[in-house]
Structure formats: C-alpha cells, structure tokens
Design an enzyme around this catalytic site. Structure first.
Site, PDB file in Angstrom:
ATOM      1  N   CYS A 128       0.593  -0.723  -0.698  1.00 33.08           N
ATOM      2  CA  CYS A 128      -0.442   0.071   0.169  1.00 33.08           C
ATOM      3  C   CYS A 128       1.182   1.042   0.124  1.00 33.08           C
ATOM      4  CB  CYS A 128      -0.881  -0.236   0.582  1.00 33.08           C
ATOM      5  SG  CYS A 128      -0.347  -0.468   2.854  1.00 33.08           S
ATOM      6  N   HIS A 241      -2.523   5.945   4.494  1.00 30.29           N
ATOM      7  CA  HIS A 241      -1.047   6.372   5.012  1.00 30.29           C
ATOM      8  C   HIS A 241      -0.579   7.644   4.644  1.00 30.29           C
ATOM      9  CE1 HIS A 241      -0.840   2.354   6.148  1.00 30.29           C
ATOM     10  NE2 HIS A 241      -0.979   1.689   5.513  1.00 30.29           N
TER      11      HIS A 241
HETATM   12  P1  NAP Z   1      -8.053  -8.481   7.848  1.00 29.43           P
HETATM   13  O1  NAP Z   1      -8.828  -6.666   8.783  1.00 29.43           O
HETATM   14  O2  NAP Z   1      -7.488  -8.883   9.795  1.00 29.43           O
HETATM   15  O3  NAP Z   1      -8.912  -9.766   7.335  1.00 29.43           O
HETATM   16  C1  NAP Z   1      -8.544 -10.542   6.761  1.00 29.43           C
HETATM   17  C2  NAP Z   1      -9.288 -11.395   6.163  1.00 29.43           C
HETATM   18  O4  NAP Z   1      -8.096 -12.792   6.048  1.00 29.43           O
HETATM   19  C3  NAP Z   1     -10.522 -11.966   6.789  1.00 29.43           C
HETATM   20  O5  NAP Z   1     -10.964 -11.486   5.615  1.00 29.43           O
HETATM   21  C4  NAP Z   1     -10.488 -13.467   8.032  1.00 29.43           C
HETATM   22  O6  NAP Z   1     -11.344 -14.014   7.367  1.00 29.43           O
HETATM   23  C5  NAP Z   1      -9.287 -13.630   5.710  1.00 29.43           C
HETATM   24  N1  NAP Z   1      -8.312 -14.961   6.283  1.00 29.43           N
HETATM   25  C6  NAP Z   1      -7.722 -15.308   7.623  1.00 29.43           C
HETATM   26  N2  NAP Z   1      -7.471 -16.070   7.503  1.00 29.43           N
HETATM   27  C7  NAP Z   1      -8.309 -16.910   6.795  1.00 29.43           C
HETATM   28  C8  NAP Z   1      -8.238 -19.106   6.077  1.00 29.43           C
HETATM   29  N3  NAP Z   1      -7.425 -19.728   7.126  1.00 29.43           N
HETATM   30  N4  NAP Z   1      -8.790 -18.631   5.582  1.00 29.43           N
HETATM   31  C9  NAP Z   1      -9.449 -18.112   4.890  1.00 29.43           C
HETATM   32  N5  NAP Z   1      -9.532 -16.664   5.408  1.00 29.43           N
HETATM   33  C10 NAP Z   1      -8.436 -16.491   6.378  1.00 29.43           C
HETATM   34  O7  NAP Z   1      -6.694  -7.892   7.336  1.00 29.43           O
HETATM   35  P2  NAP Z   1      -6.277  -7.040   5.774  1.00 29.43           P
HETATM   36  O8  NAP Z   1      -5.690  -5.709   6.248  1.00 29.43           O
HETATM   37  O9  NAP Z   1      -8.089  -6.750   5.202  1.00 29.43           O
HETATM   38  O10 NAP Z   1      -5.165  -7.570   5.071  1.00 29.43           O
HETATM   39  C11 NAP Z   1      -5.820  -8.784   4.452  1.00 29.43           C
HETATM   40  C12 NAP Z   1      -4.484  -9.006   3.216  1.00 29.43           C
HETATM   41  O11 NAP Z   1      -4.711  -7.154   2.728  1.00 29.43           O
HETATM   42  C13 NAP Z   1      -2.568  -8.956   3.475  1.00 29.43           C
HETATM   43  O12 NAP Z   1      -1.971 -10.233   3.064  1.00 29.43           O
HETATM   44  C14 NAP Z   1      -2.562  -7.673   3.861  1.00 29.43           C
HETATM   45  O13 NAP Z   1      -1.282  -7.485   3.212  1.00 29.43           O
HETATM   46  C15 NAP Z   1      -3.386  -6.892   2.672  1.00 29.43           C
HETATM   47  N6  NAP Z   1      -2.950  -5.600   2.235  1.00 29.43           N
HETATM   48  C16 NAP Z   1      -3.688  -4.728   3.948  1.00 29.43           C
HETATM   49  C17 NAP Z   1      -4.176  -3.273   3.570  1.00 29.43           C
HETATM   50  C18 NAP Z   1      -4.478  -2.571   4.363  1.00 29.43           C
HETATM   51  O14 NAP Z   1      -4.921  -1.377   4.471  1.00 29.43           O
HETATM   52  N7  NAP Z   1      -4.722  -3.248   5.320  1.00 29.43           N
HETATM   53  C19 NAP Z   1      -3.639  -3.228   2.287  1.00 29.43           C
HETATM   54  C20 NAP Z   1      -2.304  -3.742   1.437  1.00 29.43           C
HETATM   55  C21 NAP Z   1      -2.318  -4.945   1.595  1.00 29.43           C
HETATM   56  P3  NAP Z   1     -12.192 -14.076   8.930  1.00 29.43           P
HETATM   57  O15 NAP Z   1     -13.186 -12.891   9.408  1.00 29.43           O
HETATM   58  O16 NAP Z   1     -12.618 -15.286   8.740  1.00 29.43           O
HETATM   59  O17 NAP Z   1     -10.761 -14.534   9.830  1.00 29.43           O
HETATM   60  N1  12T Z   2      -1.354  -2.853   4.860  1.00 28.63           N
HETATM   61  O1  12T Z   2       2.953  -5.342   2.361  1.00 28.63           O
HETATM   62  O2  12T Z   2       0.158  -0.682   6.898  1.00 28.63           O
HETATM   63  O3  12T Z   2       0.635  -5.942   2.107  1.00 28.63           O
HETATM   64  O4  12T Z   2       1.122  -1.754   8.003  1.00 28.63           O
HETATM   65  C1  12T Z   2       2.641  -3.916   4.736  1.00 28.63           C
HETATM   66  C2  12T Z   2       1.807  -3.362   5.547  1.00 28.63           C
HETATM   67  C3  12T Z   2       0.199  -4.184   3.903  1.00 28.63           C
HETATM   68  C4  12T Z   2       1.039  -5.408   3.022  1.00 28.63           C
HETATM   69  C5  12T Z   2       0.954  -1.667   6.396  1.00 28.63           C
HETATM   70  C6  12T Z   2      -0.102  -2.610   4.539  1.00 28.63           C
HETATM   71  C7  12T Z   2       1.177  -4.349   3.733  1.00 28.63           C
HETATM   72  C8  12T Z   2       0.842  -3.040   5.919  1.00 28.63           C
END
Ligand code: NAP
Ligand code: 12T
Length: 333
Positions: A128, A241
C-alpha cells in the site's frame, strides 16, 4: 457478458472495501463467491442488494471462478492461489506472497499496466505504501529522471487490519479513562503514540515495510538505478497513509513544474494552499480514490534546483489495496 468473481478474505478490512468498490464501479459480475476462514462461514453479507453467505475458503472454492481477488494474508495466498489458478481463475493478490516472483507482474495501472499481459495466472498488487508513493512519483520520474528518493511514512492503524483499527480505538478509550492499555493485536500502545513499523527487521536494520517499498518500486518502475531509502512508522490515524517524499532529480525542476505535471497525472489530486497552510490530511483521502499531494516545495539543500519535497496522502484500503486490485481486474476483462 459478466465475470464470475471470488473475494477471498471478504470479512477483512480490504475484503469489505473490495465489495464496496466492485459495487461502486459496477464491475460486470455474473456471480460472486465470498470467502473467509471457517470462523466466518455462514455469516451473511449484502452485496448489490442481495444477501450472500460467507463460505470457508478451500482448494475447491474456485471452480468456475474467472477472477479471484485475494486479501486473506500471505500464508493463505501461498496455500490457495495456485489451486485457484489450476482451475482456470486469474488471481489478483493483495499479499506480499508473490510480489517479487519474477514470473508475477507487480502492477500499478497508472505506471505499468503493460506488465499485466505477461501474467501466468497470478498478478500481484503492490504494498500500500509503495502504491501511494508511486502514483505521483512516476509521472515526475518520466519528466525528469529521479536519482534518489527518501521516503518517511506515517501509516494508519487499519493498515494492520480490521482488528488493529478496533484495538487502537479501544486503547484510546483506555488511555482517556486512565486504565491499562490492551496490546493484543498491536505490538505497543498506538493511541496517543507512534512507533517504527513492527514488521520483521532484516540484517541491515530495516524493517520489511521499508525494504518492500524499495524493492517493489524498482520492480514496478522497471528501473533499479533510483536510490531509495525509507523509514516506515505507524501513527494513531484510523485510515489513510501519509508519506513525506524527498526527490533528487537529474535536471533542475521547480515546485511550479512539479505541480503542473501532477495536475495532469492520473490518480493524483492536489491540495496545496500555502496561504492557509492547508495540505493533504488522512481525513481528506479516506474513502476516496486519488492520491493527494501538497506541500510541494524546493529542497534548497540540493544544488541547481534539482531537489523537491512533496507530501502525499492516500487511502491505503482503496488505492493502496482494493481499488488498485479492481483496476487490474478491469484491465483483465
Ligand atoms: P484483516 O482485516 O485482518 O482481514 C483478514 C481476512 O483474511 C479476513 O477476511 C479473514 O477471515 C481472512 N482469513 C484469515 N485466515 C483465513 C483462512 N485460513 N482462510 C480464509 N480466509 C482467512 O486484514 P486486511 O487488512 O484486510 O489484510 C488482508 C491482506 O491484504 C493481507 O495480506 C495484507 O497484507 C493485505 N493488505 C492490507 C492492506 C491494508 O491497508 N489493510 C493494504 C494492502 C494489502 P476471518 O474474518 O474469517 O478471520
Ligand atoms: N497495509 O505488504 O499498513 O501488504 O502496515 C504491509 C504493511 C500492507 C503489505 C501496513 C499493509 C502491507 C501494511
């Protein structure tokens, strides 16, 4: 003709944003499968006025799926993305699992949409912080090659997922009530505090987030000659961010020229009101698509007017994650 879509990690912070963006952009959908862990199986979620049931993600979940949007963490991507590809789906993956794989395109559509064509089933969505920096920096680099880039990030709690965002709100209440602070999801107190990004520290002392930003930018730009160094910090902001970006160019460039280039750049919006000291804030960017740029000024410590400082803010759940991935999916259609 529509597409059969699966959203893996639908109950998460990014997953919820996926549904909102697919609906908003009227992405052509024939059918949609919503997947998460066994903990969420059976939960009901409404999409475009219809109620859908969350299913547990398994290797069999992807039969008949054309495009699978993954945001369930790197371990789940490694486990399930190959199964999805095997059954004929194209995976757009939000985790860091495949980003540096030479066979996997790493795409910011405003920068390297052309890279999508070479995919072998998986396309990676960049980190991100990387996406939000790359959107304004790329058009500047094209106009006047950047030699060196110094980034300091101010990353929101929701970047660490839904649970982290809720815990920071709880921490704020605890601090105000004079109670002990809960740190179950977050490593330290984030409310009324900030700390260096808590990803793993490598042998050179940089955390993974700082290293990702450097390596991913080199891959997306197709140019490893730019010197990049980063400091990534978590701040007590709920969403979006912010990044301070210092740029050293090859040739002279002025703040006026930078503003002109960025005004014409796709995905960029300018908030740069010097008179009122009003520049982009997370509350401006949250829920929006563009990366907001302001506080554009000459770095007077670099000779020959070759230095510029900018301040960039972007919604990391949208352009930093779900929106960028849906834009990639739109290019696939
Ligand atoms: P999050 O709010 O913690 O959500 C995690 C998701 O993954 C939930 O839907 C969870 O389902 C699911 N999950 C966990 N274990 C699983 C399993 N065994 N099988 C199937 N689904 C499962 O996290 P998030 O922030 O959305 O981030 C998710 C991904 O996107 C990560 O790889 C992260 O690095 C990436 N990402 C996040 C951001 C950000 O800004 N947050 C930005 C870029 C990329 P349950 O509800 O059933 O546990
Ligand atoms: N949202 O690499 O905000 O998918 O800490 C890493 C760090 C996503 C990722 C963070 C994020 C990643 C963050």
């Amino acid at each position: 003709m529509g597409t059969n879509v699966a959203v893996a990690g639908v109950t998460g912070a990014v997953g919820q944003e996926f549904l909102a963006i697919l609906e908003e952009r009227n992405f052509p959908i024939d059918s949609i499968k919503i997947l998460a862990s066994s903990r969420s199986a059976g939960k009901k979620i409404t999409f475009k006025g219809t109620e859908y049931t969350v299913e547990e993600m398994t290797e069999k979940s992807f039969k008949g799926v054309d495009i699978a949007l993954f945001s369930a963490g790197g371990a789940r991507s490694k486990q399930f993305a190959p199964a999805a590809v095997k059954t004929g789906a194209v995976v757009v993956d939000n985790s860091s699992a495949f980003r540096m794989d030479p066979d996997v395109p790493l795409v910011v559509p405003e920068v390297n949409a052309h890279a999508i064509k070479k995919h072998k089933g998986i396309i990676a969505n960049p980190n991100c912080t990387t996406i939000i920096a790359n959107v304004p920096v790329w058009p500047l680099h094209k106009a006047n090659p950047i030699r060196r880039m110094v980034v300091s990030s101010y990353q929101a709690a929701s970047g660490a997922g839904m649970a982290a965002m809720l815990e920071m709100q709880q921490q704020a209440r605890e601090v105000l009530d004079g109670k002990p602070v809960t740190c179950k999801v977050l490593k330290y107190q984030l409310a009324f505090n900030c700390y260096c990004h808590d990803s793993k520290i490598g042998p050179n002392g940089y955390n993974e987030e700082e290293t990702k930003m450097t390596k991913e930018t080199h891959k997306i730009f197709g140019d490893t000659s730019i010197a990049i160094t980063c400091t990534c910090v978590r701040v007590p902001v709920l969403r979006s961010h912010s990044e301070s970006i210092n740029l050293e160019f090859t040739n002279p460039i002025t703040p006026e020229e930078v503003t002109e280039i960025l005004m014409a750049a796709p995905g960029v919006d300018i908030i740069d009101d010097r008179e009122n000291n009003r520049f982009p804030m997370p509350t401006d960017a949250s829920g929006r698509d563009d990366c907001y740029v302001g506080h554009i000024r000459q770095d007077e410590s670099i000779p020959d007017r070759r230095g510029i400082n900018i301040w960039v803010v972007g919604d990391q759940l949208r352009k930093g994650a779900a929106l960028n991935a849906v834009q990639i999916a739109e290019l696939l259609l």
